[in-house]
Enzyme design. Sequence first.
Site, PDB file in Angstrom:
ATOM      1  N   GLY A 172      21.012  69.511   8.170  1.00 31.92           N
ATOM      2  CA  GLY A 172      21.453  69.913   9.238  1.00 31.92           C
ATOM      3  C   GLY A 172      21.798  71.302   9.248  1.00 31.92           C
ATOM      4  CG  PHE A 173      24.635  74.783  10.741  1.00 29.99           C
ATOM      5  CD1 PHE A 173      24.202  76.240  10.900  1.00 29.99           C
ATOM      6  CD2 PHE A 173      26.317  74.471  11.983  1.00 29.99           C
ATOM      7  CE1 PHE A 173      25.409  77.168  11.058  1.00 29.99           C
ATOM      8  CE2 PHE A 173      26.918  76.068  11.755  1.00 29.99           C
ATOM      9  CZ  PHE A 173      26.552  77.482  12.002  1.00 29.99           C
ATOM     10  CG  ASN A 179      19.423  60.396   9.542  1.00 28.57           C
ATOM     11  OD1 ASN A 179      19.690  61.260  10.099  1.00 28.57           O
ATOM     12  ND2 ASN A 179      20.046  59.617  10.055  1.00 28.57           N
ATOM     13  N   GLY A 196      19.835  66.590  11.714  1.00 31.22           N
ATOM     14  CA  GLY A 196      19.780  67.599  11.481  1.00 31.22           C
ATOM     15  C   GLY A 196      17.496  67.640  11.814  1.00 31.22           C
ATOM     16  CG  LEU A 220      27.334  69.206   3.934  1.00 30.75           C
ATOM     17  CD1 LEU A 220      27.688  69.463   2.489  1.00 30.75           C
ATOM     18  CD2 LEU A 220      26.867  70.363   4.013  1.00 30.75           C
ATOM     19  CE  LYS A 252      25.905  50.283   9.886  1.00 32.15           C
ATOM     20  NZ  LYS A 252      24.920  49.821  10.817  1.00 32.15           N
ATOM     21  CE1 TYR A 284      32.420  63.865  11.927  1.00 30.88           C
ATOM     22  CE2 TYR A 284      33.534  65.210  13.103  1.00 30.88           C
ATOM     23  CZ  TYR A 284      32.156  65.676  12.241  1.00 30.88           C
ATOM     24  OH  TYR A 284      32.745  66.404  10.768  1.00 30.88           O
ATOM     25  CB  THR A 327      31.133  76.623  10.605  1.00 34.62           C
ATOM     26  OG1 THR A 327      32.581  76.397   9.349  1.00 34.62           O
ATOM     27  CG2 THR A 327      30.263  77.534   9.872  1.00 34.62           C
ATOM     28  NE  ARG A 374      28.121  71.010  15.746  1.00 33.63           N
ATOM     29  CZ  ARG A 374      28.775  71.548  14.700  1.00 33.63           C
ATOM     30  NH1 ARG A 374      29.332  72.396  14.079  1.00 33.63           N
ATOM     31  NH2 ARG A 374      27.992  70.377  14.151  1.00 33.63           N
TER      32      ARG A 374
END
Length: 335
Positions: free
Chosen positions: A10-11, A32, A36, A73, A91, A145, A175, A186
């Site tokens: 991911g980022f 997975n 990402g 993360l 999950k 989330y 971020t 975002r």
Amino acid sequence: MRILVTGGGGFIGSHLCERLLKMGHEVICVDNFFTGSKKNIIHLLYNHNPYFEVIRHDITFPLYVEVDQIYHLACPASPIYYQKDPVQTIKTAVHGSINMLGLAKRLQIKILLASTSEVYGDPKVHPQKEDYWGHVNPIGPRSCYDEGKRCAETLFMDYHRQYKLKIKISRIFNTYGPRMQINDGRVISNFIVQALKNRDITVYGNGSQTRSFCYIDDLIEGLLKVMNTADDFTGPINLGNPKEVSILELAKKIIKLTRSKSNIVFKSLPQDDPKRRCPDITLARNTLSWEPKVSLEEGLAKTIAYFKNLLKKEEKDYESPMFFSLRQMDASHFV
């Protein structure tokens, strides 16, 4: 050390993997690739780097590896992605944390949770300190989330209390920086892409709502410092930039930096979208001797340059002869 980074594609995860490798550690990246991207880490695999390993794995299922530390993360963090499959999101936050905590317990190693400022919900207290319990809608569209991360924090603390596990909880605020996804929804990536394409910049609400934006390099430094605190320090600890900026001000700043011809248009505010979000980083200053160093202007310039190059590459790929021929093919050619 051999260090496991979940969500390493991911980022934030890819920047963390890169930094750990530069420090001389072995890194196992687990992802997975739901949100990402292999593009974020392909440069780390050049020359068959013997210190970097990638495992495609969904952490809602157990993972059996031998490592010395875990940075946890993994979890979709953009509303567009975590609301696409909310059940899988929660999950990942809950089952994934249980699996990673179980691994840390078996190995008796330190584990860090990348939690989020979303645990504060739409806060009633400003700026937000770590002892604030938050104001979260448990049944709203963002709750998969928000509540998933709140439950993950609970699990981490209970593993610490019950099993004496060495845990660290970092609450990450907004971020930004290179390797953000172009379509992750975002605000900074949205505004930059819209500005570079000279399209209308979409501001939700009247633009008076505020955020605080931390550049990726500063955040990575903070995460490393949190992991290296004494074993009796668990957190939670805020990591973010304490300087608030309104969304409207951010839009105008990006238009100026990109020299865009974009206009600003206003749309209704999404449900449960926080009106203000700003961390109190007193604990980080006192405990870690950490605070952000990269100014918003400097960080935006680097991020704009990244997206400019990305858009140029996409345009070049789109105009390539191979891609052009594919566009001319009938949809029936694709099975």
